[in-house]
Design an enzyme around this catalytic site. Structure first.
Site, PDB file in Angstrom:
ATOM      1  N   CYS A  39       0.810  -1.215   0.000  1.00 55.93           N
ATOM      2  CA  CYS A  39       0.000   0.000   0.000  1.00 55.93           C
ATOM      3  C   CYS A  39       0.843   1.264   0.000  1.00 55.93           C
ATOM      4  O   CYS A  39       0.495   2.248  -0.681  1.00 55.93           O
ATOM      5  CB  CYS A  39      -0.960  -0.004   1.186  1.00 55.93           C
ATOM      6  SG  CYS A  39      -0.141  -0.176   2.797  1.00 55.93           S
ATOM      7  N   ASP A  73      -8.045   4.712  -3.228  1.00 60.16           N
ATOM      8  CA  ASP A  73      -7.168   3.657  -2.709  1.00 60.16           C
ATOM      9  C   ASP A  73      -6.596   2.862  -3.881  1.00 60.16           C
ATOM     10  O   ASP A  73      -7.218   1.902  -4.363  1.00 60.16           O
ATOM     11  CB  ASP A  73      -7.952   2.737  -1.774  1.00 60.16           C
ATOM     12  CG  ASP A  73      -7.027   1.837  -0.956  1.00 60.16           C
ATOM     13  OD1 ASP A  73      -5.847   1.714  -1.328  1.00 60.16           O
ATOM     14  OD2 ASP A  73      -7.498   1.275   0.043  1.00 60.16           O
ATOM     15  N   HIS A 120      -2.520   0.551   6.889  1.00 64.48           N
ATOM     16  CA  HIS A 120      -2.755   0.797   5.467  1.00 64.48           C
ATOM     17  C   HIS A 120      -2.393   2.239   5.137  1.00 64.48           C
ATOM     18  O   HIS A 120      -2.252   3.088   6.028  1.00 64.48           O
ATOM     19  CB  HIS A 120      -4.231   0.529   5.144  1.00 64.48           C
ATOM     20  CG  HIS A 120      -4.542   0.428   3.690  1.00 64.48           C
ATOM     21  ND1 HIS A 120      -3.804  -0.335   2.814  1.00 64.48           N
ATOM     22  CD2 HIS A 120      -5.532   0.999   2.937  1.00 64.48           C
ATOM     23  CE1 HIS A 120      -4.315  -0.258   1.611  1.00 64.48           C
ATOM     24  NE2 HIS A 120      -5.373   0.565   1.648  1.00 64.48           N
TER      25      HIS A 120
END
Length: 661
Positions: A409, A470, A453
């Site tokens: 991420c 995202d 994250h």
């Protein structure tokens, strides 16, 4: 084996018990104190016990003073001083062991008991985990039993009798402890709060370099727990906002501490109310669902990038209530300082990525289409999600986009925001947690370190301002949905079904977590607010500290009355007095002062007579008739009242010869 038991039995009972209680209190800190400190203390305890058997000599004054100075310097050097809970505990442990070396009288043993209780209290202040409670209870029970033994040096209590007396005393003390816990007025904050006691660190920080969160995501430790009031979000809405990162040097993203104006928002999505129980992480930031409505408490700052910041580092588990929405619209355009902050890129770094962004933007009709094109690049460009990516060079985005194409991420959020800024679209990185695990047994969400994250927020005027994007979802969509026991929108209705679907091991783990959470919420964090809320539920209108004081006084008076009633019943059920046993105890005390104490609790009166005669014949001849009379009255036929009274008078008139040995 027999010799070892014999040597142990030859040690004075008070010394044996004091050393055992002190050693067990030390072991409560075995995972906190340095090994050299524990080893030194145990070595000193062993030395004192060995000297109690007569096998070796006890250290003299000069040796004790030298050891004390050396250990004091060692504690100061290791901890950088002697202040603070850890250093203070280490100092108390080594000084207590040195005190044990010179322990001889009942008063000395009382001092050791006090040191033992302070060590136990230090452990309670440091760690309040539920699994440690039996250890603390057992330690207090042992220390109270030691107090009973030390308090009766002439005829030491037997082991079972000492524990029975200590247990009975603790049971009598339990009601007043509960009354004091519930009603004793306290200042705002947790009962056990002590600055600097916490040590757990989550791993999130005010900066992020590719690879940093990859190490964190391997941890399964809880970061925080959330209990929703009413409707719960869907799994796709569970983005927990932590540090927001703005500054980029080409490799590392950092927070910008510049104080900007917070732009007003319209909250267009559903509102969720929830309570967060956050584990200590040594930083100021607090976690909140997506975008909070504002600061939940006066001591929590609501920043320009919609982050919650406490006024001090979180060093203890804390709880706070918040209200958030997962959809917002800006009421006004992005102002110049905020736009400048969200467009900065380091000069001369990641030039290939900047050229790629400008080329793609020139072919996109608008900003929203450009965002979609970049997401398509991640989804179709051969990128791979991995927690163990290769290291990147200083131009980390170029290296990631054009060479490795492997990351997690942090890599995708960093590359995405760089491309946005290069195309003239304000963007920033948000770090925090995504998702969580629903605990159907406790009815709350567990967010673990493995849920750490990073994602992006971009400013799109046509879509109402800041929008969450995202990019990791384009490469690993399962990363955004793992860890759930079904959706949470109807979690309450499906709690029973989810619980039945669990395996026994997972059920046990979640059950233990639920019990631990109850312990932290209801006991560890029981503060003034909890007290006043409890009084409100009991019907007290506008309760305050004065009501707590009155109730505490009433509770203490009721407890004292109950104690008095219990003692009066006990005395009524017992013979008025055991005159025979009282005379024998008085005789033993006088002989001890004369220099001829009983050597063990199991030594009977005739064996005691023989020991005194062998030790001092004159004294033995003087007291032998009394010991023989007591033995006959105690173990023979039923004693007549006149015989018992005659023995009592003889003991009163006794003036034993002082031994010459």
């Amino acid at each position: 084996m027999t010799a070892g038991v014999s040597r142990w039995a030859s040690i004075d009972a008070s010394l044996r018990w004091s050393a055992l209680a002190f050693g067990c209190a030390l072991l409560l800190h075995a995972d906190r104190l340095p090994l050299w400190c524990i080893g030194a203390v145990l070595a000193l305890v062993a030395w004192r016990l060995a000297s109690g058997t007569g096998r070796i000599a006890a250290p003299g004054t000069w040796i004790r003073n030298g050891i004390a100075i050396a250990l004091l310097l060692a504690v100061g050097a290791y901890f950088g001083g002697v202040s603070g809970l850890a250093a203070g505990t280490a100092l108390l442990a080594v000084m207590g062991a040195l005190k044990l070396l010179e322990t001889h009288t009942p008063r000395d043993h009382m001092v050791m008991i006090a040191v033992t209780l302070f060590l136990t209290a230090a452990a309670c202040l440091d760690r309040q985990d539920l699994w440690r409670v039996p250890l603390y209870v057992g330690q207090i029970w042992l220390t109270c039993a030691t107090l009973g033994v030390v308090a009766t040096p002439a005829v030491p209590l037997a082991r079972r009798e000492a524990f029975r007396l200590a247990g009975r005393t603790l049971v009598f003390a339990l009601p007043v402890a509960l009354v004091a816990f519930v009603l004793f007025p306290r200042v705002q904050g947790q009962l056990w709060a002590l600055p600097g006691a916490g040590s757990a660190i989550t791993g999130l920080s005010n900066e992020m370099s590719p690879g940093a969160i990859g190490q964190l995501s391997e941890s399964n430790e809880p970061a925080f727990r959330v209990r929703f009031a009413g409707t719960s979000p869907t799994p796709g809405e569970l983005y927990w906002r932590g540090p927001v990162l703005h500054d980029f040097d080409g490799y590392t993203w950092r927070r910008d501490e510049t104080r900007l104006r917070r732009a007003p928002l319209d909250y267009t999505g559903p509102a969720y109310t929830y309570r967060v129980t956050l584990e200590p992480h040594q930083q100021r930031w607090l976690l909140a669902l997506d975008t909070p409505f504002g600061s939940p408490q006066p001591d929590i700052d609501f920043t320009a990038d919609y982050q919650l910041l406490a006024d001090r580092a979180v060093t203890q588990p804390i709880s706070y209530e918040a209200r958030s929405s997962t959809a917002t619209r800006a009421r006004e355009p992005l102002d110049a300082p905020a736009r400048s902050q969200a467009l900065r890129l380091p000069p001369g770094r990641n030039l290939r990525s900047i050229a790629l962004a400008r080329d793609m933007r020139s072919r996109a009709p608008d900003d929203a289409r450009f965002v979609g094109d970049v997401l398509g690049l991640f989804g179709k460009g051969g990128f791979v999600y991995s927690l163990t990516p290769p290291k990147l060079d200083l131009n980390s985005v170029d290296d990631f986009l054009f060479n490795t194409r492997v990351g997690f991420c942090g890599h995708y959020a960093s590359a995405f925001v760089t491309l946005m800024r290069a195309a003239g679209i304000p963007a920033r990185i948000v770090t925090g947690y995504q998702g969580g695990e629903w605990n159907p047994l406790g009815g709350y969400l567990i967010v673990r370190q493995s849920d750490a994250h990073a994602w992006a927020e971009v400013w799109l005027t046509e879509r109402g301002g800041w929008n969450r994007v995202d990019p990791t979802g384009m490469v690993a969509p399962d990363r955004l949905t793992r860890g759930f026991l079904g959706g949470l929108a109807d979690a309450g209705a499906r709690l029973g079904a989810a619980s039945r679907d669990l395996g026994w091991a997972q059920r046990a783990l979640l059950g233990w977590d639920a019990v631990n959470t109850w312990w932290k919420n209801r006991v560890i964090e029981f503060d003034l607010g909890s007290q006043l809320a409890m009084l409100g539920r009991l019907g007290f209108e506008d309760p305050g500290v004065e009501v707590l004081r009155i109730l505490l006084l009433v509770g203490l008076l009721l407890w004292l009355g109950w104690i008095g009633l219990q003692f009066s019943r006990s005395r009524a059920a017992m013979p008025r007095t055991d005159a025979l046993g009282q005379s024998y105890r008085r005789l033993c005390q006088r002989l001890e002062r004369a220099g001829a104490p009983r050597r063990a609790a199991h030594q009977g009166p005739l064996a005691y007579r023989d020991a005194i005669a062998a030790f001092d014949p004159a004294l033995g001849a003087q007291v032998a008739p009394l010991l023989e009379a007591y033995s006959a009255l105690r173990f023979g036929a039923v004693a007549e009242a006149g015989e018992v009274e005659a023995l009592r008078r003889a003991v009163v008139r006794l003036h034993p010869l002082r031994t010459r040995h």
